[in-house]
Design a protein around this motif. Structure first.
Motif, mmCIF file in Angstrom:
data_model
loop_
_atom_site.group_PDB
_atom_site.id
_atom_site.type_symbol
_atom_site.label_atom_id
_atom_site.label_comp_id
_atom_site.label_asym_id
_atom_site.label_seq_id
_atom_site.Cartn_x
_atom_site.Cartn_y
_atom_site.Cartn_z
ATOM 1 N N VAL A 48 28.339 44.699 46.696
ATOM 2 C CA VAL A 48 28.985 45.696 45.843
ATOM 3 C C VAL A 48 28.586 45.371 44.408
ATOM 4 O O VAL A 48 28.777 44.238 43.950
ATOM 5 N N VAL A 56 29.066 45.488 40.473
ATOM 6 C CA VAL A 56 30.186 45.595 39.527
ATOM 7 C C VAL A 56 29.594 45.569 38.124
ATOM 8 O O VAL A 56 28.793 44.688 37.808
ATOM 9 N N SER A 57 29.972 46.516 37.290
ATOM 10 C CA SER A 57 29.389 46.589 35.946
ATOM 11 C C SER A 57 30.473 46.595 34.884
ATOM 12 O O SER A 57 31.617 46.982 35.136
ATOM 13 N N ILE A 99 33.725 41.337 34.702
ATOM 14 C CA ILE A 99 33.278 41.610 36.075
ATOM 15 C C ILE A 99 33.615 40.452 37.011
ATOM 16 O O ILE A 99 33.766 40.639 38.209
ATOM 17 N N GLN A 109 36.699 40.555 39.465
ATOM 18 C CA GLN A 109 36.608 41.251 40.753
ATOM 19 C C GLN A 109 35.737 40.478 41.741
ATOM 20 O O GLN A 109 35.386 40.981 42.796
ATOM 21 N N ALA A 160 32.679 39.131 41.039
ATOM 22 C CA ALA A 160 31.250 39.373 40.895
ATOM 23 C C ALA A 160 30.507 38.250 40.177
ATOM 24 O O ALA A 160 30.979 37.731 39.157
ATOM 25 N N LYS A 194 31.078 42.364 49.792
ATOM 26 C CA LYS A 194 32.210 43.277 49.960
ATOM 27 C C LYS A 194 33.457 42.555 50.474
ATOM 28 O O LYS A 194 34.577 42.837 50.039
ATOM 29 N N LEU A 238 35.354 40.877 47.603
ATOM 30 C CA LEU A 238 35.793 41.696 46.472
ATOM 31 C C LEU A 238 37.280 41.459 46.201
ATOM 32 O O LEU A 238 38.102 41.509 47.114
ATOM 33 N N THR A 282 40.688 42.630 44.657
ATOM 34 C CA THR A 282 41.410 43.820 44.202
ATOM 35 C C THR A 282 42.908 43.532 44.215
ATOM 36 O O THR A 282 43.369 42.549 44.813
#
Length: 353
Positions: free
Chosen positions: A61, A63-64, A97, A100, A102, A168, A171, A173
């Motif tokens: 995934v 992430v930016s 980032i 999350q 990343a 993924k 990740l 959240t």
């Protein structure tokens, strides 16, 4: 016949721009990861994501994040010190980032100046490059724009854009956060890059300081203390994301504790913070005293000494804390997740509310 004009007559010096590129080439190349394709000078930066059957990521995934340094730059202009703000630009993006899960992969910067000074540009971009290297992130491109008449000579603005990747399944959240989870706080290096409109009003307007005043409490000048760059958290936190079950992370930026922590929480949960759990750096006590700033306002504007928060179950938090301390890191248990209305309550010796 009218006198001939050139772009340089209008305030834009292409030769100075080329000189800037020469000064930063080695610093930029030192950040390259194996996935970087090509070299400086292309119209776009090329990065081959290590994904797929045999790659590092099976279900990556992307992430930016993008951000700038803000009015902290005014202090850099005042003191003529430009080698730290590049790290601020990088840190504000990679830390965002990171929460999350990343890993920062690559970064691009945008530097806009009034009059192009190659040495000044080199100082700023070397700061960007050094921060990218420390974060394991490649600096694969950027833009330096000379905007004559738009910025005063000697002044500039810098912003950045970062792309990272996370598996993924890893990740992070808000859905992961549970009642009873523990909050671990990692120290900041100071004010970082938020709240500087208030900082400048307090220090330079109300106190009438010039920035070169030595402060015993700080062990340095007030200007140097304020220019301390934002801490880069990837090197500390990425191994934790791989090793432990982290439910949530919070980068304490603009909005402080009250606005940032709820971003990592489900709607039905809240957080209680004990501000006795860590030692507040003296810069914040000085700002509060000089500005007569209410404590709730301090906690909503500044990081107060905690730049990154990790949220995990009590057992996992204890393991993370032991791991970090074994690595020589300072970490504080600063609070817990409780049932509530998505809010933050701060209790302790500094502020009750």
């Amino acid at each position: 016949m009218a006198e001939k004009m050139t772009y340089k007559d209008a305030g834009v010096n292409i030769d100075a721009g080329n000189a800037s590129v020469k000064l930063i080439k080695d610093s930029v190349r030192a950040t390259y990861r194996p996935e970087v394709l090509g070299d400086l000078g292309g119209f776009g930066g090329l990065f081959a994501l290590n994904a797929g059957k045999d790659g590092k990521y099976k279900e990556p995934v992307l992430v930016s994040g993008t951000d700038g340094v803000g009015t902290k730059l005014k202090i850099a202009f005042l003191l003529g010190k430009h080698d730290t703000v590049g790290q601020d630009a990088v840190a504000m993006c990679v830390n965002d980032i990171l929460v999350q899960g990343a890993e920062p992969l690559f970064f691009l910067d945008y530097l806009a100046v009034g009059k192009l000074d190659p040495e000044q540009v080199a100082d700023v971009v070397k700061g960007v490059a050094n921060a990218c290297k420390e974060s394991g992130c490649a600096l694969i491109g950027g833009e330096t724009a000379e905007m004559a008449g738009f910025y005063p000579n000697g002044e500039y603005d810098i912003a950045g854009f970062c792309v990272g990747a996370v598996e993924k399944s890893k990740l992070i959240t808000s859905e992961r956060v549970k009642e009873g989870d523990v909050l671990l706080g990692l120290p900041s290096t100071g004010v970082h890059s938020n709240g500087f409109s208030l900082v400048r009003k307090i220090v330079f307007e109300r106190q009438g300081m010039k920035g070169d005043e030595y402060m015993d409490e700080l062990g340095t000048t007030i200007g140097e203390a304020l220019l301390t760059p934002t801490r880069l958290y990837p090197k500390t936190c990425l191994p934790l994301i791989e090793k432990f079950d982290i439910h949530g992370m919070v980068h304490i930026t603009g909005g402080g504790f009250y606005d940032n922590i709820p971003r990592a929480l489900p709607e039905e949960l809240a957080v209680e913070i004990n501000d006795d759990a860590w030692e507040m750096p003296p810069i914040f006590a000085l700002l509060q005293k000089w500005g007569n700033v209410d404590w709730p306002e301090m906690y909503r504007t500044f990081n107060m000494g905690i730049g990154m928060i990790l949220i995990a179950s009590a057992d996992e938090a204890a393991k993370m804390k032991a791991h970090l301390e074994a690595e020589g890191e300072t970490v504080y248990e600063i609070g817990k997740v409780v049932k509530g209305n998505h809010d933050v309550t701060i209790k302790g010796g500094v502020f009750h509310g």
